[in-house]
Scaffold this motif. Structure first.
Motif, PDB file in Angstrom:
ATOM      1  N   UNK A 116      49.984 -39.513  69.263  1.00 27.22           N
ATOM      2  CA  UNK A 116      48.579 -39.343  69.625  1.00 27.22           C
ATOM      3  C   UNK A 116      48.070 -37.929  69.371  1.00 27.22           C
ATOM      4  N   UNK A 117      48.661 -37.292  68.377  1.00 28.45           N
ATOM      5  CA  UNK A 117      48.190 -35.990  67.931  1.00 28.45           C
ATOM      6  C   UNK A 117      47.648 -36.103  66.512  1.00 28.45           C
ATOM      7  N   UNK A 118      46.558 -35.423  66.247  1.00 27.58           N
ATOM      8  CA  UNK A 118      45.966 -35.397  64.917  1.00 27.58           C
ATOM      9  C   UNK A 118      45.796 -33.945  64.486  1.00 27.58           C
ATOM     10  N   UNK A 119      46.056 -33.693  63.222  1.00 30.76           N
ATOM     11  CA  UNK A 119      45.977 -32.328  62.702  1.00 30.76           C
ATOM     12  C   UNK A 119      44.923 -32.270  61.617  1.00 30.76           C
ATOM     13  N   UNK A 120      43.965 -31.380  61.790  1.00 27.64           N
ATOM     14  CA  UNK A 120      42.819 -31.287  60.903  1.00 27.64           C
ATOM     15  C   UNK A 120      42.796 -29.942  60.185  1.00 27.64           C
ATOM     16  N   UNK A 121      42.390 -29.984  58.925  1.00 26.84           N
ATOM     17  CA  UNK A 121      42.191 -28.748  58.188  1.00 26.84           C
ATOM     18  C   UNK A 121      40.826 -28.159  58.508  1.00 26.84           C
ATOM     19  N   UNK A 122      40.758 -26.847  58.458  1.00 28.70           N
ATOM     20  CA  UNK A 122      39.480 -26.170  58.603  1.00 28.70           C
ATOM     21  C   UNK A 122      38.745 -26.215  57.278  1.00 28.70           C
ATOM     22  N   UNK A 123      37.447 -26.469  57.312  1.00 30.91           N
ATOM     23  CA  UNK A 123      36.707 -26.602  56.060  1.00 30.91           C
ATOM     24  C   UNK A 123      36.607 -25.285  55.301  1.00 30.91           C
ATOM     25  N   UNK A 124      36.770 -24.180  56.019  1.00 31.12           N
ATOM     26  CA  UNK A 124      36.689 -22.876  55.353  1.00 31.12           C
ATOM     27  C   UNK A 124      38.001 -22.461  54.706  1.00 31.12           C
ATOM     28  N   UNK A 125      39.109 -23.111  55.099  1.00 28.46           N
ATOM     29  CA  UNK A 125      40.445 -22.781  54.582  1.00 28.46           C
ATOM     30  C   UNK A 125      40.781 -21.300  54.751  1.00 28.46           C
ATOM     31  N   UNK A 126      40.267 -20.711  55.820  1.00 27.16           N
ATOM     32  CA  UNK A 126      40.494 -19.278  56.025  1.00 27.16           C
ATOM     33  C   UNK A 126      41.638 -18.983  56.967  1.00 27.16           C
ATOM     34  N   UNK A 127      42.137 -20.007  57.638  1.00 30.55           N
ATOM     35  CA  UNK A 127      43.209 -19.778  58.615  1.00 30.55           C
ATOM     36  C   UNK A 127      44.560 -20.064  57.980  1.00 30.55           C
ATOM     37  N   UNK A 128      45.350 -19.044  57.789  1.00 30.54           N
ATOM     38  CA  UNK A 128      46.696 -19.211  57.259  1.00 30.54           C
ATOM     39  C   UNK A 128      47.546 -18.018  57.659  1.00 30.54           C
ATOM     40  N   UNK A 129      48.812 -18.125  57.418  1.00 32.82           N
ATOM     41  CA  UNK A 129      49.719 -17.002  57.638  1.00 32.82           C
ATOM     42  C   UNK A 129      50.648 -16.873  56.449  1.00 32.82           C
ATOM     43  N   UNK A 130      50.985 -15.645  56.118  1.00 36.45           N
ATOM     44  CA  UNK A 130      51.877 -15.365  54.996  1.00 36.45           C
ATOM     45  C   UNK A 130      53.259 -15.042  55.548  1.00 36.45           C
ATOM     46  N   UNK A 131      54.218 -15.876  55.213  1.00 39.59           N
ATOM     47  CA  UNK A 131      55.601 -15.674  55.655  1.00 39.59           C
ATOM     48  C   UNK A 131      56.335 -14.864  54.598  1.00 39.59           C
ATOM     49  N   UNK A 132      57.003 -13.814  55.045  1.00 36.67           N
ATOM     50  CA  UNK A 132      57.695 -12.919  54.124  1.00 36.67           C
ATOM     51  C   UNK A 132      59.153 -12.742  54.519  1.00 36.67           C
ATOM     52  N   UNK A 133      59.951 -12.386  53.521  1.00 38.17           N
ATOM     53  CA  UNK A 133      61.307 -11.895  53.762  1.00 38.17           C
ATOM     54  C   UNK A 133      61.211 -10.378  53.775  1.00 38.17           C
ATOM     55  N   UNK A 134      61.524  -9.775  54.899  1.00 37.84           N
ATOM     56  CA  UNK A 134      61.400  -8.326  55.055  1.00 37.84           C
ATOM     57  C   UNK A 134      62.779  -7.694  55.126  1.00 37.84           C
ATOM     58  N   UNK A 135      62.956  -6.597  54.396  1.00 43.63           N
ATOM     59  CA  UNK A 135      64.214  -5.867  54.469  1.00 43.63           C
ATOM     60  C   UNK A 135      63.949  -4.367  54.431  1.00 43.63           C
ATOM     61  N   UNK A 136      64.924  -3.600  54.842  1.00 51.31           N
ATOM     62  CA  UNK A 136      64.782  -2.140  54.872  1.00 51.31           C
ATOM     63  C   UNK A 136      64.579  -1.634  53.449  1.00 51.31           C
TER      64      UNK A 136
END
Length: 296
Positions: free
Chosen positions: A251-271
Motif C-alpha cells: 500500500x505504498x506508491x512512489x511518484x516522480x517529481x515533475x521537475x526531476x530536480x530531486x536526486x543525490x549523487x553517490x560517490x566513491x570517496x578516497x584520500x
C-alpha cells in the motif's frame, strides 16, 4: 647516486673490464666510464685503479660492492612484489557506506565481489557520512560510499551513480492518482523527515529551499525503514531514494517529481594521497551494478 650507476659498477666488478661491462649493460664504453667517474666523484672515493689496459678494484670498491648489491637486490624484490608477487585477490579492502544505501544494495555488491575475488578480505563499516570521513582520513577505511557534497580538500571522489529521490505516499493519499508530483503540492502535506546527521536530510532541506516550500514536519527519524512504515500507515509523505523502494509494501506508491530536480549523487570517496586499489575500483563497479539491478 643513481641505480644505473650501481648497476654499471657491479658489472665492472663482475666482468673485470669496462668494455665487457659496457657490453653486458648494452651501452657504450665511454658512457659507462663517465657514469663510474660520476659515482666516484659523488662518493669522493676511487673505486677502481686504472692500470693501462687493465683495472683493479680498490679497497673502498671492495667495501662498496656488497652494499651496492644489497641495494639492487632490494629494488628487484620491490619490483617483484608490485608485479609478479602482487595478487589483489589476497589483499584486504575496508569500505564504509551510509545507512541509506547499505540495507538496499550492499548485499548485492558483496555477492558480486566475493564471486570475483573469493580469497580477498572485506571489512565493512556502516555509519553516517561524518564518521566515515573521519575513518577515511585516518586510513582505517580505503574507500567510502556516500552522497555529495563532501567538503574536504583531502578527499577525492568518483561518481558511482546519480539516484532520483521519489515521493513516497500511501495509496489512499491525494497524490496517489497523479502521474507526477509537483513540488508545490507537498507544501501543505504532513511530512516525515529524516534527521541529522543523515546526509539525506541535508539534501531534502536543499530541495525544499530551492523549491521554496516548507511542508509541516510531523515526525523526525534517523531511520529510513521507519520512514517507510509511517508513510505506509498514512501518517504522512516523504522523499526517499529510489534504491530504498521496498517491494514487500503493497500500500505504498512512489511518484516522480515533475521537475526531476530531486536526486543525490553517490560517490566513491578516497584520500587524495592514496590511489584506489584494484579491489576498491572493482567494488565501485559492483555497487553500481547492484543499484541498477535494484531499481530496474
Amino acid at each position: 647516486m643513481e641505480l644505473r650507476q650501481l648497476e654499471y659498477f657491479v658489472a665492472v666488478v663482475e666482468t673485470g673490464s669496462f668494455s665487457r661491462a659496457a657490453k653486458r649493460c648494452n651501452i657504450t664504453q665511454p658512457s659507462l666510464s663517465q657514469q663510474i667517474i660520476k659515482l666516484e666523484q659523488e662518493l669522493e672515493q676511487t673505486l677502481f685503479d686504472r692500470l693501462g689496459r687493465s683495472i683493479a678494484i680498490t679497497e673502498v670498491g671492495k667495501l662498496f660492492y656488497p652494499r651496492a648489491m644489497s641495494i639492487l637486490s632490494d629494488v628487484q624484490q620491490a619490483k617483484h612484489v608490485i608485479t609478479d608477487g602482487y595478487n589483489p585477490e589476497e589483499r584486504e579492502l575496508a569500505i564504509g557506506i551510509i545507512p541509506t544505501l547499505a540495507p538496499y544494495i550492499l548485499s548485492g555488491a558483496v555477492e558480486r565481489f566475493q564471486v570475483a575475488y573469493p580469497t580477498a578480505s572485506l571489512q565493512i563499516l556502516e555509519d553516517t557520512t561524518n564518521t566515515l570521513v573521519d575513518e577515511l582520513l585516518n586510513a582505517s577505511l580505503d574507500v567510502i560510499f556516500v552522497s555529495l557534497p563532501i567538503n574536504n580538500k583531502k578527499i577525492k571522489t568518483i561518481e558511482v551513480f546519480t539516484e532520483p529521490l521519489l515521493v513516497a505516499v500511501n495509496n489512499n493519499n491525494v497524490l496517489a492518482n497523479v502521474v507526477t508530483v509537483n513540488a508545490e503540492s507537498l507544501s501543505n502535506l504532513p511530512f516525515i523527515r529524516l534527521t541529522d546527521p543523515n546526509c539525506l536530510a541535508d539534501q531534502l532541506d536543499a530541495f525544499c529551499y530551492t523549491q521554496k516550500i516548507d511542508p509541516p514536519v510531523i515526525y523526525r527519524t534517523s531511520n529510513l525503514t521507519t520512514t517507510m512504515e509511517l508513510v505506509q500507515s498514512g501518517l504522512g509523505v516523504s522523499l526517499v531514494p529510489a534504491c530504498s523502494i521496498p517491494k514487500s509494501y503493497t500500500n505504498l506508491i512512489f511518484k516522480q517529481l515533475d521537475s526531476n530536480t530531486a536526486n543525490r549523487v553517490i560517490v566513491a570517496a578516497h584520500h587524495k594521497g592514496r590511489s584506489q586499489s584494484v579491489l576498491a575500483q572493482a567494488f565501485n563497479h559492483f555497487l553500481k551494478e547492484s543499484w541498477e539491478s535494484t531499481i530496474s
